[in-house]
Design a protein around this motif. Structure first.
Motif, PDB file in Angstrom:
ATOM      1  N   MET A   1       0.761  -1.626  -0.011  1.00 52.71           N
ATOM      2  CA  MET A   1       0.188   0.181  -0.192  1.00 52.71           C
ATOM      3  C   MET A   1       1.079   1.438   0.136  1.00 52.71           C
ATOM      4  SD  MET A   1      -3.181   1.391   1.994  1.00 52.71           S
ATOM      5  CE  MET A   1      -4.008   0.726   3.386  1.00 52.71           C
ATOM      6  N   ALA A   2       0.327   2.641  -1.161  1.00 60.60           N
ATOM      7  CA  ALA A   2       1.455   3.157  -0.729  1.00 60.60           C
ATOM      8  C   ALA A   2       1.160   4.321   0.390  1.00 60.60           C
ATOM      9  CB  ALA A   2       1.035   4.582  -2.324  1.00 60.60           C
ATOM     10  N   ASP A   3       2.163   5.137   0.074  1.00 62.54           N
ATOM     11  CA  ASP A   3       1.749   5.935   1.539  1.00 62.54           C
ATOM     12  C   ASP A   3       1.401   7.629   0.843  1.00 62.54           C
ATOM     13  OD1 ASP A   3       2.883   7.987   4.045  1.00 62.54           O
ATOM     14  OD2 ASP A   3       4.482   7.755   3.348  1.00 62.54           O
ATOM     15  N   LEU A   4       0.286   7.702   1.580  1.00 61.20           N
ATOM     16  CA  LEU A   4       0.087   9.183   0.302  1.00 61.20           C
ATOM     17  C   LEU A   4      -0.220  10.460   1.972  1.00 61.20           C
ATOM     18  CD1 LEU A   4      -3.383   7.418  -1.268  1.00 61.20           C
ATOM     19  CD2 LEU A   4      -1.066   7.995  -1.386  1.00 61.20           C
ATOM     20  N   SER A   5       0.238   9.800   3.132  1.00 61.11           N
ATOM     21  CA  SER A   5       0.800  10.530   3.337  1.00 61.11           C
ATOM     22  C   SER A   5       1.053  12.566   3.261  1.00 61.11           C
ATOM     23  CB  SER A   5       1.637  10.403   5.060  1.00 61.11           C
ATOM     24  OG  SER A   5       3.012  10.185   4.293  1.00 61.11           O
ATOM     25  N   GLY A   6       2.201  11.790   2.279  1.00 61.45           N
ATOM     26  CA  GLY A   6       2.535  13.428   1.800  1.00 61.45           C
ATOM     27  C   GLY A   6       1.845  14.045   0.624  1.00 61.45           C
ATOM     28  N   ALA A   7       0.404  13.511   0.053  1.00 59.20           N
ATOM     29  CA  ALA A   7       0.311  13.885  -0.650  1.00 59.20           C
ATOM     30  C   ALA A   7      -0.572  15.339  -1.360  1.00 59.20           C
ATOM     31  CB  ALA A   7      -1.078  13.350  -0.895  1.00 59.20           C
ATOM     32  N   HIS A   8      -0.417  16.039  -1.840  1.00 54.77           N
ATOM     33  CA  HIS A   8      -1.144  17.530  -2.221  1.00 54.77           C
ATOM     34  C   HIS A   8      -1.703  17.139  -2.974  1.00 54.77           C
ATOM     35  CE1 HIS A   8       2.252  19.706  -0.057  1.00 54.77           C
ATOM     36  NE2 HIS A   8       3.066  18.702  -0.552  1.00 54.77           N
ATOM     37  N   TRP A   9      -3.674  17.076  -2.559  1.00 54.70           N
ATOM     38  CA  TRP A   9      -4.771  17.026  -3.092  1.00 54.70           C
ATOM     39  C   TRP A   9      -5.105  18.238  -3.329  1.00 54.70           C
ATOM     40  CZ3 TRP A   9      -6.132  11.615  -3.746  1.00 54.70           C
ATOM     41  CH2 TRP A   9      -5.268  11.095  -3.002  1.00 54.70           C
ATOM     42  N   ARG A  10      -5.519  17.597  -4.881  1.00 53.48           N
ATOM     43  CA  ARG A  10      -6.268  19.108  -5.530  1.00 53.48           C
ATOM     44  C   ARG A  10      -7.157  18.606  -6.577  1.00 53.48           C
ATOM     45  NH1 ARG A  10      -5.425  18.491 -10.766  1.00 53.48           N
ATOM     46  NH2 ARG A  10      -3.309  17.373 -11.465  1.00 53.48           N
ATOM     47  N   LYS A  11      -8.146  19.077  -6.673  1.00 53.48           N
ATOM     48  CA  LYS A  11      -9.699  18.287  -7.471  1.00 53.48           C
ATOM     49  C   LYS A  11      -9.614  18.932  -8.832  1.00 53.48           C
ATOM     50  CE  LYS A  11     -13.965  19.936  -7.914  1.00 53.48           C
ATOM     51  NZ  LYS A  11     -15.332  20.711  -8.128  1.00 53.48           N
ATOM     52  N   SER A  12      -9.985  17.952  -9.888  1.00 46.84           N
ATOM     53  CA  SER A  12      -9.720  17.365 -10.701  1.00 46.84           C
ATOM     54  C   SER A  12      -9.967  18.445 -11.793  1.00 46.84           C
ATOM     55  CB  SER A  12      -9.787  16.104 -11.154  1.00 46.84           C
ATOM     56  OG  SER A  12     -10.164  16.030 -12.571  1.00 46.84           O
ATOM     57  N   THR A  13      -9.967  18.406 -12.761  1.00 47.81           N
ATOM     58  CA  THR A  13     -10.810  19.875 -13.695  1.00 47.81           C
ATOM     59  C   THR A  13     -11.564  19.390 -14.267  1.00 47.81           C
ATOM     60  OG1 THR A  13      -8.835  19.389 -15.321  1.00 47.81           O
ATOM     61  CG2 THR A  13      -8.340  21.733 -14.062  1.00 47.81           C
ATOM     62  N   ARG A  14     -12.075  18.074 -14.478  1.00 49.45           N
ATOM     63  CA  ARG A  14     -13.007  17.865 -14.561  1.00 49.45           C
ATOM     64  C   ARG A  14     -13.690  17.393 -13.846  1.00 49.45           C
ATOM     65  NH1 ARG A  14     -13.197  17.704 -20.589  1.00 49.45           N
ATOM     66  NH2 ARG A  14     -11.428  17.679 -21.052  1.00 49.45           N
ATOM     67  N   SER A  15     -14.160  17.700 -12.529  1.00 43.71           N
ATOM     68  CA  SER A  15     -15.347  17.566 -11.629  1.00 43.71           C
ATOM     69  C   SER A  15     -16.029  18.453 -11.913  1.00 43.71           C
ATOM     70  CB  SER A  15     -14.269  17.651 -10.026  1.00 43.71           C
ATOM     71  OG  SER A  15     -13.456  16.628 -10.191  1.00 43.71           O
ATOM     72  N   GLY A  16     -17.043  18.368 -11.627  1.00 44.42           N
ATOM     73  CA  GLY A  16     -18.613  19.460 -11.566  1.00 44.42           C
ATOM     74  C   GLY A  16     -17.873  20.154 -10.255  1.00 44.42           C
ATOM     75  N   GLY A  17     -19.072  21.507 -10.668  1.00 42.91           N
ATOM     76  CA  GLY A  17     -18.885  22.434  -9.776  1.00 42.91           C
ATOM     77  C   GLY A  17     -19.975  23.252  -8.948  1.00 42.91           C
ATOM     78  N   ASN A  18     -20.941  21.778  -8.938  1.00 43.91           N
ATOM     79  CA  ASN A  18     -21.788  21.762  -7.996  1.00 43.91           C
ATOM     80  C   ASN A  18     -22.097  20.972  -6.455  1.00 43.91           C
ATOM     81  OD1 ASN A  18     -22.246  18.901  -8.543  1.00 43.91           O
ATOM     82  ND2 ASN A  18     -24.161  19.573  -9.948  1.00 43.91           N
ATOM     83  N   ILE A  32       3.621   7.380  -8.458  1.00 45.21           N
ATOM     84  CA  ILE A  32       2.538   7.538  -8.167  1.00 45.21           C
ATOM     85  C   ILE A  32       1.552   8.723  -7.987  1.00 45.21           C
ATOM     86  CG2 ILE A  32       2.330   5.138  -6.624  1.00 45.21           C
ATOM     87  CD1 ILE A  32       1.286   6.426  -4.962  1.00 45.21           C
ATOM     88  N   VAL A  33       0.122   8.794  -9.299  1.00 43.24           N
ATOM     89  CA  VAL A  33      -0.965   9.264  -9.390  1.00 43.24           C
ATOM     90  C   VAL A  33      -1.771   8.897  -8.070  1.00 43.24           C
ATOM     91  CG1 VAL A  33      -2.527  10.467 -10.648  1.00 43.24           C
ATOM     92  CG2 VAL A  33       0.155   9.854 -11.389  1.00 43.24           C
ATOM     93  N   ALA A  34      -2.422   8.806  -7.232  1.00 47.15           N
ATOM     94  CA  ALA A  34      -3.574   8.668  -5.890  1.00 47.15           C
ATOM     95  C   ALA A  34      -5.138   9.578  -6.733  1.00 47.15           C
ATOM     96  CB  ALA A  34      -3.281   9.039  -4.759  1.00 47.15           C
ATOM     97  N   VAL A  35      -6.075   9.209  -6.505  1.00 45.67           N
ATOM     98  CA  VAL A  35      -7.081   9.660  -7.235  1.00 45.67           C
ATOM     99  C   VAL A  35      -8.234   8.892  -5.935  1.00 45.67           C
ATOM    100  CG1 VAL A  35      -8.805   9.878  -8.931  1.00 45.67           C
ATOM    101  CG2 VAL A  35      -6.615   9.451  -9.180  1.00 45.67           C
ATOM    102  N   ARG A  36      -8.660  10.203  -5.533  1.00 48.00           N
ATOM    103  CA  ARG A  36      -9.485   9.820  -3.993  1.00 48.00           C
ATOM    104  C   ARG A  36     -10.784  10.620  -4.589  1.00 48.00           C
ATOM    105  NH1 ARG A  36      -7.800  12.849   0.534  1.00 48.00           N
ATOM    106  NH2 ARG A  36      -8.046  15.242   0.575  1.00 48.00           N
ATOM    107  N   ASP A  37     -12.050  10.407  -3.775  1.00 51.73           N
ATOM    108  CA  ASP A  37     -13.372  11.086  -3.613  1.00 51.73           C
ATOM    109  C   ASP A  37     -13.612  12.147  -3.087  1.00 51.73           C
ATOM    110  OD1 ASP A  37     -15.854  12.021  -3.729  1.00 51.73           O
ATOM    111  OD2 ASP A  37     -16.984   9.919  -3.300  1.00 51.73           O
ATOM    112  N   SER A  38     -13.623  13.345  -3.027  1.00 50.80           N
ATOM    113  CA  SER A  38     -13.171  14.429  -2.132  1.00 50.80           C
ATOM    114  C   SER A  38     -13.899  14.657  -1.082  1.00 50.80           C
ATOM    115  CB  SER A  38     -13.020  15.773  -3.067  1.00 50.80           C
ATOM    116  OG  SER A  38     -14.510  15.926  -3.784  1.00 50.80           O
TER     117      SER A  38
END
Length: 64
Positions: A1-18, A32-38
């Motif tokens: 399992m990857a250590d994501l403690s240093g991840a800098h999360w940003r909202k995807s440009t394709r995410s809805g604005g609502n 690695i590239v990590a993806v999660r549900d905000s």
């Protein structure tokens, strides 16, 4: 399992604005590239190698 403690999360440009369809991406970690549900930041995250993520986002961009 990857250590994501240093991840800098940003909202995807394709995410809805609502506030509904929100995907966050962290691409600052080596190898690695990590993806999660905000809406669930403490929940699970998917991880990809950068080449796989680039292929995926390239294909998604062509279907729009």
């Amino acid at each position: 399992m990857a250590d994501l403690s240093g991840a800098h999360w940003r909202k995807s440009t394709r995410s809805g604005g609502n506030g509904g369809e929100c995907v966050e991406v962290a691409d600052n970690l080596p190898g690695i590239v990590a993806v999660r549900d905000s809406k669930d930041p403490t929940g699970p995250a998917l991880t990809f190698i950068p080449a796989a993520w680039a292929t995926f986002t390239g294909q998604v961009g062509r279907t729009r």
